[in-house]
Design a protein around this motif. Structure first.
Motif, PDB file in Angstrom:
ATOM      1  N   SER A   1      23.920  49.728  34.122  1.00  0.00           N
ATOM      2  CA  SER A   1      25.099  49.100  33.510  1.00  0.00           C
ATOM      3  C   SER A   1      25.353  49.608  32.102  1.00  0.00           C
ATOM      4  N   LEU A   2      25.138  50.908  31.891  1.00  0.00           N
ATOM      5  CA  LEU A   2      25.360  51.498  30.577  1.00  0.00           C
ATOM      6  C   LEU A   2      26.784  52.007  30.403  1.00  0.00           C
ATOM      7  N   LEU A   3      27.496  52.155  31.506  1.00  0.00           N
ATOM      8  CA  LEU A   3      28.884  52.592  31.421  1.00  0.00           C
ATOM      9  C   LEU A   3      29.768  51.375  31.179  1.00  0.00           C
ATOM     10  N   GLY A   4      30.677  51.502  30.265  1.00  0.00           N
ATOM     11  CA  GLY A   4      31.577  50.387  29.974  1.00  0.00           C
ATOM     12  C   GLY A   4      32.420  50.026  31.187  1.00  0.00           C
ATOM     13  N   LEU A   5      32.540  48.741  31.460  1.00  0.00           N
ATOM     14  CA  LEU A   5      33.379  48.291  32.565  1.00  0.00           C
ATOM     15  C   LEU A   5      34.830  48.205  32.104  1.00  0.00           C
ATOM     16  N   PRO A   6      35.769  48.531  32.985  1.00  0.00           N
ATOM     17  CA  PRO A   6      37.187  48.375  32.630  1.00  0.00           C
ATOM     18  C   PRO A   6      37.523  46.913  32.354  1.00  0.00           C
ATOM     19  N   ILE A   7      38.438  46.694  31.419  1.00  0.00           N
ATOM     20  CA  ILE A   7      38.884  45.342  31.077  1.00  0.00           C
ATOM     21  C   ILE A   7      40.317  45.156  31.554  1.00  0.00           C
ATOM     22  N   VAL A   8      40.543  44.099  32.323  1.00  0.00           N
ATOM     23  CA  VAL A   8      41.884  43.736  32.774  1.00  0.00           C
ATOM     24  C   VAL A   8      42.286  42.466  32.024  1.00  0.00           C
ATOM     25  N   ALA A   9      43.261  42.578  31.142  1.00  0.00           N
ATOM     26  CA  ALA A   9      43.719  41.425  30.370  1.00  0.00           C
ATOM     27  C   ALA A   9      44.789  40.674  31.151  1.00  0.00           C
ATOM     28  N   ILE A  10      44.577  39.385  31.357  1.00  0.00           N
ATOM     29  CA  ILE A  10      45.542  38.536  32.053  1.00  0.00           C
ATOM     30  C   ILE A  10      46.440  37.899  30.985  1.00  0.00           C
ATOM     31  N   LEU A  11      47.696  38.303  30.954  1.00  0.00           N
ATOM     32  CA  LEU A  11      48.620  37.911  29.888  1.00  0.00           C
ATOM     33  C   LEU A  11      49.806  37.140  30.459  1.00  0.00           C
ATOM     34  N   GLY A  12      50.432  36.345  29.621  1.00  0.00           N
ATOM     35  CA  GLY A  12      51.620  35.615  30.045  1.00  0.00           C
ATOM     36  C   GLY A  12      51.867  34.401  29.174  1.00  0.00           C
ATOM     37  N   ARG A  13      52.987  33.752  29.430  1.00  0.00           N
ATOM     38  CA  ARG A  13      53.323  32.537  28.695  1.00  0.00           C
ATOM     39  C   ARG A  13      52.320  31.422  29.013  1.00  0.00           C
ATOM     40  N   PRO A  14      52.307  30.348  28.210  1.00  0.00           N
ATOM     41  CA  PRO A  14      51.424  29.221  28.523  1.00  0.00           C
ATOM     42  C   PRO A  14      51.770  28.603  29.881  1.00  0.00           C
ATOM     43  N   ASN A  15      50.721  28.185  30.591  1.00  0.00           N
ATOM     44  CA  ASN A  15      50.858  27.402  31.822  1.00  0.00           C
ATOM     45  C   ASN A  15      51.514  28.153  32.985  1.00  0.00           C
ATOM     46  N   VAL A  16      51.317  29.485  33.035  1.00  0.00           N
ATOM     47  CA  VAL A  16      51.819  30.236  34.199  1.00  0.00           C
ATOM     48  C   VAL A  16      50.724  30.399  35.252  1.00  0.00           C
ATOM     49  N   GLY A  17      49.515  29.865  34.975  1.00  0.00           N
ATOM     50  CA  GLY A  17      48.434  29.905  35.969  1.00  0.00           C
ATOM     51  C   GLY A  17      47.452  31.032  35.770  1.00  0.00           C
ATOM     52  N   LYS A  18      47.285  31.500  34.538  1.00  0.00           N
ATOM     53  CA  LYS A  18      46.383  32.630  34.298  1.00  0.00           C
ATOM     54  C   LYS A  18      44.931  32.269  34.619  1.00  0.00           C
ATOM     55  N   SER A  19      44.474  31.121  34.121  1.00  0.00           N
ATOM     56  CA  SER A  19      43.077  30.721  34.344  1.00  0.00           C
ATOM     57  C   SER A  19      42.797  30.417  35.816  1.00  0.00           C
ATOM     58  N   THR A  20      43.785  29.816  36.499  1.00  0.00           N
ATOM     59  CA  THR A  20      43.629  29.563  37.937  1.00  0.00           C
ATOM     60  C   THR A  20      43.475  30.875  38.696  1.00  0.00           C
ATOM     61  N   LEU A  21      44.246  31.854  38.308  1.00  0.00           N
ATOM     62  CA  LEU A  21      44.178  33.165  38.950  1.00  0.00           C
ATOM     63  C   LEU A  21      42.815  33.814  38.713  1.00  0.00           C
ATOM     64  N   ILE A  22      42.288  33.683  37.500  1.00  0.00           N
ATOM     65  CA  ILE A  22      40.974  34.259  37.184  1.00  0.00           C
ATOM     66  C   ILE A  22      39.881  33.598  38.006  1.00  0.00           C
ATOM     67  N   ASN A  23      39.937  32.283  38.152  1.00  0.00           N
ATOM     68  CA  ASN A  23      38.955  31.597  38.995  1.00  0.00           C
ATOM     69  C   ASN A  23      39.005  32.101  40.432  1.00  0.00           C
ATOM     70  N   ARG A  24      40.195  32.437  40.894  1.00  0.00           N
ATOM     71  CA  ARG A  24      40.350  33.001  42.230  1.00  0.00           C
ATOM     72  C   ARG A  24      39.688  34.377  42.296  1.00  0.00           C
ATOM     73  N   PHE A  25      39.856  35.182  41.238  1.00  0.00           N
ATOM     74  CA  PHE A  25      39.274  36.526  41.200  1.00  0.00           C
ATOM     75  C   PHE A  25      37.746  36.482  41.234  1.00  0.00           C
ATOM     76  N   ILE A  26      37.165  35.612  40.400  1.00  0.00           N
ATOM     77  CA  ILE A  26      35.705  35.616  40.261  1.00  0.00           C
ATOM     78  C   ILE A  26      35.012  34.730  41.290  1.00  0.00           C
ATOM     79  N   GLY A  27      35.803  33.970  42.053  1.00  0.00           N
ATOM     80  CA  GLY A  27      35.236  33.204  43.160  1.00  0.00           C
ATOM     81  C   GLY A  27      34.528  31.928  42.761  1.00  0.00           C
ATOM     82  N   ARG A  28      34.814  31.415  41.568  1.00  0.00           N
ATOM     83  CA  ARG A  28      34.195  30.153  41.143  1.00  0.00           C
ATOM     84  C   ARG A  28      35.060  29.528  40.053  1.00  0.00           C
ATOM     85  N   ARG A  29      34.924  28.214  39.883  1.00  0.00           N
ATOM     86  CA  ARG A  29      35.688  27.512  38.843  1.00  0.00           C
ATOM     87  C   ARG A  29      34.934  27.634  37.525  1.00  0.00           C
ATOM     88  N   GLU A  30      35.326  28.618  36.724  1.00  0.00           N
ATOM     89  CA  GLU A  30      34.667  28.820  35.432  1.00  0.00           C
ATOM     90  C   GLU A  30      35.672  28.752  34.294  1.00  0.00           C
TER      91      GLU A  30
END
Length: 655
Positions: free
Chosen positions: A218-247
């Protein structure tokens, strides 16, 4: 900043390999040998080997090195000497110059200054890089080759056609001889270096092997995907879907997410980081100013920009303003239409084409609709190396065992009264605590985990989370120090933990703690228990310690090094098939269904742990697979690591 050290004798291919790795990773490159060659050239020109004369010349003509791997240039003052230093005269002189203590000290300072000025990472090649120049390098490679291969490679570098092959070989051999007589020979590899013999493999294969090690650690940098948008468009809900857990924290109230928080995600074999950001506003006020500034900073830090729009609401003027900001960033951008829960919503969401960011990807973060297709689209545009550095180069060791076997006591014993380095991982109390500890002249990252009391599906409350923490620590580790209480009988829970570690495929060292409480009768009983319960993992190295007194704590580091070396070991294909041919000839596979399977060849499919694939004309019994594994260990070693042997049935080509 990641440092990769490539050591080895002259002509082993260090320069080409180092440049190839640096270019692929987008890192800097340093040829330390070029610095010595530059001084050798100066000594020839001023006709003096005296350090005071050389220093006087350097005071007026400074040595500089351009660290761009695509165009590495070494200069004296304004003069480019990159070609001149490759002459036979300089080659013959360089070992003599490198033996001068004062010269070495001065060049050592220059080398470290260049290394520490690197931004993301640097590949440093030469000799004694991992032992003297930068012993704390994240990855150390000792690259070697036989004299014929080295002679051929050195011949290609020399532009003087009057130089014969015999002269090149003689020069290399005399340099090796001179180097071997030095007090600290540059031909000695670092104790934790990975050995790669490049005699029979191509440059591309050499680079690929090192690249594989960089990925495994894990010495190579991992790509970063920034989830951007207005407030309350569901960014955090979408991230929980991506990572497979409610975090990521989700609440209907806008502005719950305020900081930039990163989570690791894996999809289709690709790992990357998703960055949750606070809602962006074109005219922020109060706390929204800081939140919006954080979102804008995320645009700079990320490799990919994912712009989320609430499809139920549609694009607002605020979204149009943000589109302009996204375009200024000049980075790959993915348009996400969230809250698309049905066909009607999807039909309405097509209006988002008007934003000018290309095709909108329809998804429902809450229900999962379209999330797989969206992740497929994201992984297609991910760069090979990203901006997120998830590892610092220290080998990761997980201390695992049931409660009260002495894991924490062992950690304290390894650290001593005064810990050299302690690093607490930021997070909640559910996160395990990492400690950087120096033992055996090397810094290790140890993770002390909570003891596992029950099976995960039977546990509740803190026991349940303790099991999850241990499993997470196990997944992120490279080697496991499995701690058992030697003074007590091996329990069913110990055996379940052993099976869990086995299934993980990690390197393993068995630590029998509380040895100060073991009498002669208990020793005899323990040996019987180990034979009965752990005989199937006889490849595991065993270290007897007494954490309370510190007895034999110094024996753990060598065992860890051996296990990790085996875990990353690769057997040359020619040796592997030569071994397999002799094995099959002496003991062919058993007959099945009246036919004896024919074994064609084998290949090593991977490392960490070593994975071998045997190609045959038919199914081979599991018992014979275990026989192959046992003989592989007898022939090539592999102490401290599991070895995986798979059979692949290959149909013979029809005439």
């Amino acid at each position: 900043m990641i440092v990769v050290a490539l050591d080895g004798p002259s002509g082993s291919g260090k320069s080409s390999t180092a440049k190839g790795i640096a270019i692929r990773a987008g890192w800097n490159y340093l040829d330390t040998g070029a610095l010595y060659r530059a001084v050798a050239l100066i000594a020839l020109e001023i006709k003096s080997d005296e350090p005071k004369d050389i220093f006087a010349y350097l005071a007026l003509n400074r040595i500089s090195f351009n660290a761009d791997p695509k165009k590495p240039i070494i200069s004296i003052g304004a003069r480019d000497i990159s070609t001149e230093i490759r002459s036979m005269d300089v080659t013959a002189k360089v070992s003599q110059i490198s033996a001068l203590i004062d010269i070495r000290k001065e060049l050592l300072n220059i080398q470290r200054m260049i290394i520490e000025s690197a931004d993301k990472g640097i590949v440093v090649e030469g000799r004694d890089i991992g032992t003297v120049v930068y012993p704390d390098a994240a990855l150390k490679i000792y690259l070697t080759a036989d004299i014929n291969a080295r002679t051929s490679r050195r011949e290609e570098e020399i532009t003087d056609e009057t130089i014969s092959r015999a002269q090149v070989a003689e020069s290399l051999e005399s340099r090796d001889l001179l180097d071997s007589t030095r007090v600290v020979s540059p031909l000695l590899p670092a104790s934790d270096a990975v050995h790669i013999d490049s005699t029979d493999i191509t440059l591309e294969e050499t680079i690929e092997r090192i690249w594989e090690l960089l990925k495994e650690r894990s010495l190579l940098g991992l790509p970063i995907v920034a989830i951007l948008g207005r407030p309350n468009v569901g960014k955090s809900t979408l991230i929980n879907r991506f990572i497979g857990r409610r975090e990521a924290i989700v609440e209907d109230t806008p502005g719950v997410t305020r900081d930039r928080v990163q989570y690791e995600c894996e999809w289709g074999g690709r790992r990357f980081m998703v960055m949750d950001t606070g809602g962006w506003e074109s005219k922020p006020d109060g706390i929204s100013i800081a939140i919006t500034a954080g979102a804008e900073l995320a645009m700079e830090e990320a490799d990919i920009l994912a712009f989320v729009v609430d499809a139920q609401v549609g694009a607002l003027d605020e979204d149009d303003v943000m589109v302009q900001e996204l375009r200024k960033a000049k980075k790959p951008t993915i348009l996400i239409a969230n809250k698309v829960d049905g066909d009607q919503d999807e039909s309405d969401a097509h209006a988002l084409w008007n934003l000018g960011l290309g095709e909108p990807h329809f998804v429902s973060g809450l229900h999962g609709r379209g999330s797989g297709d969206l992740l497929d689209a994201i992984t297609k545009v991910l760069p090979e190396v990203g901006r997120a550095q998830v590892q610092d180069g220290y080998r990761r060791i997980a201390l695992i065992g049931r409660p009260n076997v002495g894991k924490s006591s062992l950690l304290n014993a390894l650290a001593g009264e005064n810990r050299s380095i302690v690093d607490d991982v930021a997070g909640t109390t559910r996160d395990p605590v990492d400690s950087l500890i120096e033992i055996g002249d090397q810094i290790w990252r140890f993770v002390d985990t909570a003891g596992i009391k029950k099976r995960a599906n039977q546990a509740s409350g803190t026991d349940y989370y303790a099991t999850l923490r241990t499993q997470t620590a196990l997944e992120r580790s490279e080697c496991v120090a499995l701690v058992l209480d030697a003074s007590e009988p091996i329990t069913e829970q110990d055996l379940r933990i052993v099976s869990m570690v086995e299934d993980s495929g990690k390197a393993m060292v068995l630590v029998l703690n509380k040895w100060d409480l073991v009498d002669e009768d208990r020793r005899d009983q323990l040996e019987k228990e180990l034979d009965r319960h752990l005989g199937h993992i006889e490849w595991v190295q065993r270290v007897n310690v007494a954490a309370k007194t510190g007895w034999h704590r110094d024996r753990l580091a060598p065992a860890l090094r051996t296990a990790l070396s085996s875990w990353e070991k690769r057997v040359p294909t020619s040796k592997l098939n030569s071994f397999l041919g002799a094995l099959i000839g002496a003991t062919p596979p058993p007959v099945r269904g009246g036919k004896q399977p024919r074994v064609y060849y084998a290949t090593q499919a991977g490392i960490a742990p070593p994975k071998f694939v045997v190609f045959s004309s038919g199914w081979i019994e599991p018992s014979y697979r275990r026989f192959i594994e046992r003989r592989l260990r007898e022939e090539f070693g592999f102490p401290g690591t599991p070895v995986q042997v798979a059979i692949r049935v290959k149909e013979r080509e029809k005439e």
